[in-house]
Design a protein around this motif. Structure first.
Motif, PDB file in Angstrom:
ATOM      1  N   ARG A   4       5.275   7.016 -20.641  1.00 32.44           N
ATOM      2  CA  ARG A   4       3.818   6.875 -20.658  1.00 32.44           C
ATOM      3  C   ARG A   4       3.257   7.269 -19.296  1.00 32.44           C
ATOM      4  NH1 ARG A   4       3.189   0.773 -22.477  1.00 32.44           N
ATOM      5  NH2 ARG A   4       5.030   0.619 -21.134  1.00 32.44           N
ATOM      6  N   PRO A   5       2.573   8.406 -19.211  1.00 29.48           N
ATOM      7  CA  PRO A   5       2.028   8.846 -17.917  1.00 29.48           C
ATOM      8  C   PRO A   5       1.128   7.767 -17.304  1.00 29.48           C
ATOM      9  CG  PRO A   5       1.879  10.614 -19.523  1.00 29.48           C
ATOM     10  CD  PRO A   5       2.293   9.386 -20.286  1.00 29.48           C
ATOM     11  N   GLY A   6       1.295   7.576 -16.009  1.00 27.52           N
ATOM     12  CA  GLY A   6       0.489   6.592 -15.301  1.00 27.52           C
ATOM     13  C   GLY A   6       1.155   5.232 -15.180  1.00 27.52           C
ATOM     14  N   HIS A   7       2.264   5.021 -15.900  1.00 32.57           N
ATOM     15  CA  HIS A   7       2.929   3.722 -15.864  1.00 32.57           C
ATOM     16  C   HIS A   7       3.403   3.376 -14.451  1.00 32.57           C
ATOM     17  CE1 HIS A   7       5.585   0.390 -16.871  1.00 32.57           C
ATOM     18  NE2 HIS A   7       6.536   1.002 -16.196  1.00 32.57           N
ATOM     19  N   ILE A   8       4.003   4.330 -13.769  1.00 34.96           N
ATOM     20  CA  ILE A   8       4.495   4.075 -12.413  1.00 34.96           C
ATOM     21  C   ILE A   8       3.329   3.781 -11.481  1.00 34.96           C
ATOM     22  CG2 ILE A   8       5.641   5.121 -10.422  1.00 34.96           C
ATOM     23  CD1 ILE A   8       7.422   6.653 -12.399  1.00 34.96           C
ATOM     24  N   ALA A   9       2.287   4.586 -11.556  1.00 33.62           N
ATOM     25  CA  ALA A   9       1.122   4.390 -10.677  1.00 33.62           C
ATOM     26  C   ALA A   9       0.507   3.013 -10.869  1.00 33.62           C
ATOM     27  CB  ALA A   9       0.078   5.475 -10.937  1.00 33.62           C
ATOM     28  N   ARG A  10       0.419   2.543 -12.112  1.00 32.50           N
ATOM     29  CA  ARG A  10      -0.164   1.219 -12.350  1.00 32.50           C
ATOM     30  C   ARG A  10       0.637   0.124 -11.657  1.00 32.50           C
ATOM     31  NH1 ARG A  10      -1.330   3.606 -17.351  1.00 32.50           N
ATOM     32  NH2 ARG A  10       0.662   2.960 -18.249  1.00 32.50           N
ATOM     33  N   GLY A  11       1.963   0.282 -11.652  1.00 30.74           N
ATOM     34  CA  GLY A  11       2.797  -0.722 -11.018  1.00 30.74           C
ATOM     35  C   GLY A  11       2.634  -0.790  -9.511  1.00 30.74           C
ATOM     36  N   TRP A  12       2.150   0.293  -8.903  1.00 28.66           N
ATOM     37  CA  TRP A  12       2.004   0.350  -7.446  1.00 28.66           C
ATOM     38  C   TRP A  12       0.557   0.257  -6.981  1.00 28.66           C
ATOM     39  CZ3 TRP A  12       5.904   0.204  -3.932  1.00 28.66           C
ATOM     40  CH2 TRP A  12       7.193   0.335  -4.436  1.00 28.66           C
ATOM     41  N   THR A  13      -0.362  -0.008  -7.912  1.00 30.72           N
ATOM     42  CA  THR A  13      -1.769  -0.091  -7.534  1.00 30.72           C
ATOM     43  C   THR A  13      -2.014  -1.194  -6.508  1.00 30.72           C
ATOM     44  OG1 THR A  13      -2.506   0.786  -9.671  1.00 30.72           O
ATOM     45  CG2 THR A  13      -4.112  -0.479  -8.401  1.00 30.72           C
ATOM     46  N   GLY A  14      -1.370  -2.349  -6.696  1.00 35.14           N
ATOM     47  CA  GLY A  14      -1.557  -3.445  -5.757  1.00 35.14           C
ATOM     48  C   GLY A  14      -1.124  -3.077  -4.347  1.00 35.14           C
ATOM     49  N   THR A  15       0.022  -2.397  -4.225  1.00 32.95           N
ATOM     50  CA  THR A  15       0.499  -1.963  -2.916  1.00 32.95           C
ATOM     51  C   THR A  15      -0.488  -1.022  -2.263  1.00 32.95           C
ATOM     52  OG1 THR A  15       2.838  -2.258  -3.466  1.00 32.95           O
ATOM     53  CG2 THR A  15       2.314  -0.649  -1.752  1.00 32.95           C
ATOM     54  N   MET A  16      -1.026  -0.077  -3.034  1.00 26.07           N
ATOM     55  CA  MET A  16      -1.998   0.867  -2.484  1.00 26.07           C
ATOM     56  C   MET A  16      -3.260   0.165  -2.009  1.00 26.07           C
ATOM     57  SD  MET A  16      -0.848   3.862  -2.291  1.00 26.07           S
ATOM     58  CE  MET A  16       0.731   4.574  -2.741  1.00 26.07           C
ATOM     59  N   ARG A  17      -3.704  -0.813  -2.767  1.00 26.67           N
ATOM     60  CA  ARG A  17      -4.906  -1.554  -2.369  1.00 26.67           C
ATOM     61  C   ARG A  17      -4.639  -2.391  -1.119  1.00 26.67           C
ATOM     62  NH1 ARG A  17      -8.998  -0.787  -5.503  1.00 26.67           N
ATOM     63  NH2 ARG A  17      -8.741  -0.157  -7.684  1.00 26.67           N
ATOM     64  N   LEU A  18      -3.438  -2.957  -1.025  1.00 25.65           N
ATOM     65  CA  LEU A  18      -3.095  -3.737   0.152  1.00 25.65           C
ATOM     66  C   LEU A  18      -3.056  -2.852   1.405  1.00 25.65           C
ATOM     67  CD1 LEU A  18      -2.502  -6.775   0.292  1.00 25.65           C
ATOM     68  CD2 LEU A  18      -0.077  -6.238   0.344  1.00 25.65           C
ATOM     69  N   LEU A  19      -2.472  -1.664   1.278  1.00 24.96           N
ATOM     70  CA  LEU A  19      -2.441  -0.725   2.390  1.00 24.96           C
ATOM     71  C   LEU A  19      -3.844  -0.304   2.803  1.00 24.96           C
ATOM     72  CD1 LEU A  19       0.544   1.653   1.475  1.00 24.96           C
ATOM     73  CD2 LEU A  19       0.421   0.081   3.426  1.00 24.96           C
ATOM     74  N   ALA A  20      -4.659   0.051   1.819  1.00 23.21           N
ATOM     75  CA  ALA A  20      -6.013   0.500   2.115  1.00 23.21           C
ATOM     76  C   ALA A  20      -6.828  -0.594   2.794  1.00 23.21           C
ATOM     77  CB  ALA A  20      -6.707   0.961   0.833  1.00 23.21           C
ATOM     78  N   ASP A  21      -6.733  -1.810   2.288  1.00 25.80           N
ATOM     79  CA  ASP A  21      -7.461  -2.925   2.897  1.00 25.80           C
ATOM     80  C   ASP A  21      -6.989  -3.163   4.328  1.00 25.80           C
ATOM     81  OD1 ASP A  21      -8.844  -3.267   0.575  1.00 25.80           O
ATOM     82  OD2 ASP A  21      -8.012  -5.240   0.085  1.00 25.80           O
ATOM     83  N   GLY A  22      -5.670  -3.145   4.518  1.00 28.37           N
ATOM     84  CA  GLY A  22      -5.123  -3.417   5.843  1.00 28.37           C
ATOM     85  C   GLY A  22      -5.487  -2.372   6.870  1.00 28.37           C
ATOM     86  N   LEU A  23      -5.672  -1.133   6.410  1.00 31.34           N
ATOM     87  CA  LEU A  23      -6.012  -0.033   7.317  1.00 31.34           C
ATOM     88  C   LEU A  23      -7.507   0.244   7.382  1.00 31.34           C
ATOM     89  CD1 LEU A  23      -3.125   2.409   6.327  1.00 31.34           C
ATOM     90  CD2 LEU A  23      -3.294   1.056   8.430  1.00 31.34           C
TER      91      LEU A  23
END
Length: 359
Positions: free
Chosen positions: A194-213
């Motif tokens: 299912r395309p996008g499945h991997i990205a959904r699992g890492w959305t939290g990490t991306m948001r944490l990085l963006a917030d921290g930076l």
């Protein structure tokens, strides 16, 4: 003494259970399992321990009301989320609303409160308010290496232009099937994954990085490549043929101002020689993570996990379990609400000497 209930005894949960039993500051008061054949077994039988033996008197149950009746200060939630995301959220909210703090590895997108979307965030927050409880997801693989550790290194920089975290490992010893596509027939992979499945699992990490930076995240995308084995082979999860996928490479990209400025890249192999052009570990027997920060100054750090008797899968699974176990006292002491690995005092997440183990 902190009263703890373990919820789930899979690859990670059984190690966490053993760590709880070995920790003199934690008291196991309940054990929730998913497999019917484990109900009624003593916790000692289901735990992977560093030390100790004999029964604990805590018997495994599949009844969540038994867990609540044991009055735990914290539940270590490690049940699987495969095709049961809504049920996981229901269970988390039920615990939190009853005043039970929760540390979870399940649903790793929850490392950031917005990782699973605003509706899930609102439900979890309401449950924390109702119960005066705290929630933390520590993540997986093994947690914190792609977000908290990156932000610690980024604190050396005057400015940060980009982040790339690359991990490579052999996962042949993993005993369950993969949702990312490993093991799929490459000829029908497009219909199975299912395309996008991997990205959904890492959305939290991306948001944490963006917030921290201090960055505004526009989107989270994935780029995925797979390679077939070219021969028959057998690993812990089963036997596979020449057209089955034996190597997976993906990037999860955090898009900022139209550019992929935050990238988490993973290469998983069932066979070491498949996909040789993709990221390689520093050693076939070690789980390797490389953090590269484009900034002033630039930062380039390579970290590998090892250890006698631990293969690359074991290394990550143990790290995932221990990161969560060490967070228990922090979450119990934290103010009610949704917590992250960034706002908790991570310097205090230090290992404690297990019972009956000499230095």
């Amino acid at each position: 003494m902190i009263r703890v209930a373990q919820w789930g005894t899979g690859n990670v949960g059984s190690l966490a259970l053993g760590a709880i039993l070995d920790d003199s500051t934690l008291a196991l008061v309940a054990l929730k399992v998913g497999r019917p054949e484990n109900v009624g077994r003593d916790a000692a039988d289901l735990a992977k321990r560093r030390s100790g033996a004999g029964s604990t008197g805590v018997l495994a149950t599949d009844d969540s009301s038994v867990v609540l009746a044991a009055r735990p200060d914290c539940v270590l939630y490690m049940d699987h989320d495969r095709d049961r995301g809504p049920q996981v959220i229901d269970e988390l909210c039920a615990l939190l609303s009853r005043g039970v703090n929760v540390v979870a590895t399940t649903m790793p997108m929850l490392v950031h409160p917005d990782g699973a979307g605003p509706e899930v965030r609102a439900r979890l927050q309401e449950a924390c308010v109702a119960g005066g409880s705290s929630f933390l997801c520590t993540g997986i693989e093994p947690g914190f290496t792609a977000d908290v550790l990156v932000l610690q290194f980024a604190s050396l920089c005057r400015d940060v232009r980009s982040v790339r975290v690359a991990e490579a490992m052999n996962v042949a010893s993993y005993r369950t099937k993969w949702r990312s596509g490993l093991g799929n027939d490459i000829r029908s992979d497009g219909e199975t994954y299912r395309p996008g499945h991997i990205a959904r699992g890492w959305t939290g990490t991306m948001r944490l990085l963006a917030d921290g930076l201090g960055l505004e995240l526009d989107d989270v995308r994935e780029v995925r490549h797979v390679a077939a084995a070219g021969r028959e082979f057998e690993v812990a999860a089963g036997r596979y043929g020449p057209d089955d996928i034996a190597a997976l490479h993906f990037e999860v990209q955090g898009i900022v101002a139209g550019e992929p400025r935050l990238v988490v890249e993973h290469t998983y192999r069932l066979l070491d020689d498949v996909g040789p052009e993709w990221t390689q570990p520093v050693d076939p027997g070690r789980r390797t993570t490389r953090i590269r920060i484009g900034g002033t100054p630039e930062v380039d750090v390579t970290m590998s996990l090892g250890g006698e008797g631990l293969d690359p899968t074991d290394q990550g699974v143990l790290g995932t379990a221990m990161r969560a176990v060490h967070a228990i006292p922090l979450v119990v002491a934290a103010a009610p609400g949704l917590r992250t690995n960034v706002d908790l005092p991570t310097r205090s997440q230090m290992p404690r000497q297990p019972k009956n183990v000499s230095a």
